[in-house]
Write a protein that holds these residues in place. Structure first.
Motif, PDB file in Angstrom:
ATOM      1  N   LEU A   1      48.245  53.711  39.954  1.00 29.94           N
ATOM      2  CA  LEU A   1      49.009  52.749  40.753  1.00 29.94           C
ATOM      3  C   LEU A   1      49.050  51.381  40.061  1.00 29.94           C
ATOM      4  CD1 LEU A   1      50.491  51.981  43.381  1.00 29.94           C
ATOM      5  CD2 LEU A   1      48.246  51.549  44.389  1.00 29.94           C
ATOM      6  N   ALA A   2      47.901  50.892  39.625  1.00 32.18           N
ATOM      7  CA  ALA A   2      47.833  49.576  38.977  1.00 32.18           C
ATOM      8  C   ALA A   2      48.652  49.557  37.686  1.00 32.18           C
ATOM      9  CB  ALA A   2      46.378  49.205  38.687  1.00 32.18           C
ATOM     10  N   SER A   3      48.567  50.619  36.890  1.00 35.49           N
ATOM     11  CA  SER A   3      49.349  50.703  35.646  1.00 35.49           C
ATOM     12  C   SER A   3      50.845  50.721  35.953  1.00 35.49           C
ATOM     13  CB  SER A   3      48.957  51.951  34.853  1.00 35.49           C
ATOM     14  OG  SER A   3      47.637  51.860  34.414  1.00 35.49           O
ATOM     15  N   GLY A   4      51.231  51.427  37.011  1.00 35.06           N
ATOM     16  CA  GLY A   4      52.634  51.469  37.410  1.00 35.06           C
ATOM     17  C   GLY A   4      53.155  50.096  37.807  1.00 35.06           C
TER      18      GLY A   4
ATOM     19  N   ILE B   1      56.228  47.976  35.999  1.00 33.91           N
ATOM     20  CA  ILE B   1      57.404  47.500  36.734  1.00 33.91           C
ATOM     21  C   ILE B   1      57.603  46.003  36.536  1.00 33.91           C
ATOM     22  CG2 ILE B   1      58.333  47.122  39.060  1.00 33.91           C
ATOM     23  CD1 ILE B   1      56.970  49.803  39.840  1.00 33.91           C
ATOM     24  N   TRP B   2      56.522  45.244  36.550  1.00 31.80           N
ATOM     25  CA  TRP B   2      56.579  43.793  36.403  1.00 31.80           C
ATOM     26  C   TRP B   2      55.829  43.372  35.137  1.00 31.80           C
ATOM     27  CZ3 TRP B   2      55.496  45.497  41.564  1.00 31.80           C
ATOM     28  CH2 TRP B   2      56.557  45.316  42.439  1.00 31.80           C
ATOM     29  N   PRO B   3      56.509  43.360  34.006  1.00 35.33           N
ATOM     30  CA  PRO B   3      55.866  42.945  32.749  1.00 35.33           C
ATOM     31  C   PRO B   3      55.237  41.552  32.875  1.00 35.33           C
ATOM     32  CG  PRO B   3      58.022  43.890  32.319  1.00 35.33           C
ATOM     33  CD  PRO B   3      57.907  43.721  33.811  1.00 35.33           C
ATOM     34  N   GLY B   4      54.071  41.402  32.322  1.00 37.07           N
ATOM     35  CA  GLY B   4      53.346  40.129  32.382  1.00 37.07           C
ATOM     36  C   GLY B   4      52.400  40.034  33.562  1.00 37.07           C
ATOM     37  N   VAL B   5      52.526  40.943  34.525  1.00 35.80           N
ATOM     38  CA  VAL B   5      51.634  40.961  35.688  1.00 35.80           C
ATOM     39  C   VAL B   5      50.404  41.789  35.361  1.00 35.80           C
ATOM     40  CG1 VAL B   5      51.387  41.881  38.030  1.00 35.80           C
ATOM     41  CG2 VAL B   5      53.440  40.619  37.407  1.00 35.80           C
ATOM     42  N   ARG B   6      49.254  41.308  35.756  1.00 34.06           N
ATOM     43  CA  ARG B   6      48.011  42.068  35.651  1.00 34.06           C
ATOM     44  C   ARG B   6      47.594  42.452  37.059  1.00 34.06           C
ATOM     45  NH1 ARG B   6      44.219  38.653  31.527  1.00 34.06           N
ATOM     46  NH2 ARG B   6      45.651  38.616  29.776  1.00 34.06           N
ATOM     47  N   CYS B   7      47.329  43.717  37.257  1.00 33.14           N
ATOM     48  CA  CYS B   7      46.994  44.212  38.585  1.00 33.14           C
ATOM     49  C   CYS B   7      45.539  44.664  38.626  1.00 33.14           C
ATOM     50  CB  CYS B   7      47.906  45.388  38.927  1.00 33.14           C
ATOM     51  SG  CYS B   7      47.591  46.092  40.550  1.00 33.14           S
ATOM     52  N   ALA B   8      44.848  44.297  39.682  1.00 33.74           N
ATOM     53  CA  ALA B   8      43.476  44.763  39.913  1.00 33.74           C
ATOM     54  C   ALA B   8      43.385  45.283  41.334  1.00 33.74           C
ATOM     55  CB  ALA B   8      42.477  43.632  39.702  1.00 33.74           C
ATOM     56  N   ILE B   9      42.788  46.434  41.472  1.00 35.73           N
ATOM     57  CA  ILE B   9      42.553  47.015  42.796  1.00 35.73           C
ATOM     58  C   ILE B   9      41.045  47.123  42.974  1.00 35.73           C
ATOM     59  CG2 ILE B   9      42.893  49.001  44.300  1.00 35.73           C
ATOM     60  CD1 ILE B   9      45.477  49.562  42.676  1.00 35.73           C
ATOM     61  N   ASN B  10      40.552  46.447  43.979  1.00 39.09           N
ATOM     62  CA  ASN B  10      39.117  46.416  44.242  1.00 39.09           C
ATOM     63  C   ASN B  10      38.832  47.086  45.578  1.00 39.09           C
ATOM     64  OD1 ASN B  10      38.709  44.742  41.917  1.00 39.09           O
ATOM     65  ND2 ASN B  10      39.496  43.062  43.119  1.00 39.09           N
TER      66      ASN B  10
ATOM     67  N   MET C   1      42.955  43.687  32.865  1.00 35.42           N
ATOM     68  CA  MET C   1      42.120  42.511  33.113  1.00 35.42           C
ATOM     69  C   MET C   1      41.053  42.380  32.028  1.00 35.42           C
ATOM     70  SD  MET C   1      43.508  41.183  35.720  1.00 35.42           S
ATOM     71  CE  MET C   1      42.409  40.039  36.497  1.00 35.42           C
ATOM     72  N   PRO C   2      40.705  41.141  31.666  1.00 33.69           N
ATOM     73  CA  PRO C   2      39.680  40.939  30.635  1.00 33.69           C
ATOM     74  C   PRO C   2      38.282  41.332  31.136  1.00 33.69           C
ATOM     75  CG  PRO C   2      40.360  38.844  31.568  1.00 33.69           C
ATOM     76  CD  PRO C   2      41.250  39.899  32.169  1.00 33.69           C
ATOM     77  N   GLU C   3      37.394  41.544  30.194  1.00 34.07           N
ATOM     78  CA  GLU C   3      36.028  41.976  30.515  1.00 34.07           C
ATOM     79  C   GLU C   3      35.315  40.997  31.450  1.00 34.07           C
ATOM     80  OE1 GLU C   3      32.832  44.267  30.968  1.00 34.07           O
ATOM     81  OE2 GLU C   3      34.652  44.895  29.936  1.00 34.07           O
ATOM     82  N   ASP C   4      35.554  39.696  31.298  1.00 35.11           N
ATOM     83  CA  ASP C   4      34.866  38.738  32.173  1.00 35.11           C
ATOM     84  C   ASP C   4      35.296  38.880  33.631  1.00 35.11           C
ATOM     85  OD1 ASP C   4      37.367  37.626  31.543  1.00 35.11           O
ATOM     86  OD2 ASP C   4      36.613  35.568  31.584  1.00 35.11           O
ATOM     87  N   TYR C   5      36.483  39.418  33.878  1.00 39.08           N
ATOM     88  CA  TYR C   5      36.895  39.707  35.252  1.00 39.08           C
ATOM     89  C   TYR C   5      35.951  40.737  35.859  1.00 39.08           C
ATOM     90  CZ  TYR C   5      39.505  41.475  39.226  1.00 39.08           C
ATOM     91  OH  TYR C   5      39.860  41.867  40.495  1.00 39.08           O
ATOM     92  N   PHE C   6      35.685  41.817  35.109  1.00 39.18           N
ATOM     93  CA  PHE C   6      34.781  42.865  35.602  1.00 39.18           C
ATOM     94  C   PHE C   6      33.384  42.300  35.854  1.00 39.18           C
ATOM     95  CE2 PHE C   6      38.115  45.253  33.586  1.00 39.18           C
ATOM     96  CZ  PHE C   6      38.276  46.352  34.412  1.00 39.18           C
ATOM     97  N   GLN C   7      32.904  41.468  34.948  1.00 39.45           N
ATOM     98  CA  GLN C   7      31.572  40.891  35.100  1.00 39.45           C
ATOM     99  C   GLN C   7      31.491  39.978  36.314  1.00 39.45           C
ATOM    100  OE1 GLN C   7      30.876  39.012  31.327  1.00 39.45           O
ATOM    101  NE2 GLN C   7      30.601  40.951  30.252  1.00 39.45           N
ATOM    102  N   THR C   8      32.569  39.266  36.605  1.00 38.10           N
ATOM    103  CA  THR C   8      32.585  38.350  37.745  1.00 38.10           C
ATOM    104  C   THR C   8      32.757  39.082  39.068  1.00 38.10           C
ATOM    105  OG1 THR C   8      33.519  36.605  36.368  1.00 38.10           O
ATOM    106  CG2 THR C   8      33.747  36.340  38.753  1.00 38.10           C
ATOM    107  N   VAL C   9      33.654  40.059  39.096  1.00 37.61           N
ATOM    108  CA  VAL C   9      34.047  40.683  40.363  1.00 37.61           C
ATOM    109  C   VAL C   9      33.228  41.913  40.722  1.00 37.61           C
ATOM    110  CG1 VAL C   9      35.963  41.774  41.598  1.00 37.61           C
ATOM    111  CG2 VAL C   9      36.374  39.754  40.188  1.00 37.61           C
ATOM    112  N   ASN C  10      32.903  42.747  39.747  1.00 39.62           N
ATOM    113  CA  ASN C  10      32.225  44.004  40.061  1.00 39.62           C
ATOM    114  C   ASN C  10      30.872  43.751  40.709  1.00 39.62           C
ATOM    115  OD1 ASN C  10      32.821  46.728  40.035  1.00 39.62           O
ATOM    116  ND2 ASN C  10      31.533  47.110  38.265  1.00 39.62           N
TER     117      ASN C  10
END
Length: 85
Positions: free
Chosen positions: A8-11, A15-24, A41-50
């Protein structure tokens, strides 16, 4: 579930180039957020959010979890709801 969320996130990103999608996902038993899919999303996103525990810092992720609504941020680096304390 994570595989479906990644699809879903890849789709959305295709559809919207330049958009980064994260599903938490929100784990109600420990009141924390887990990244289910975030293909660009960059690795620091995972470190911050996960495993982020609600109540630590007000974030767009916490807003989504507590209101049970989709929340969007134009830019996580500048969004006031995603600033670390």
């Amino acid at each position: 579930l994570d595989q479906s969320m990644a699809h879903l996130a890849s789709g959305i990103e295709r559809i919207w180039p330049g958009v980064r999608c994260a599903i938490n996902l929100f784990d109600t038993s420990v009141r924390s957020i887990r990244v289910s899919a975030a293909p660009s999303m960059p690795e620091d996103y995972f470190q911050t959010v996960n495993n982020y525990r609600l109540g630590s810092i007000p974030t767009v992720c916490e807003t989504a979890a507590t209101t049970r609504r989709c929340c969007f941020a134009d830019n996580l680096e500048t969004d006031s709801q995603f600033q670390e304390a």
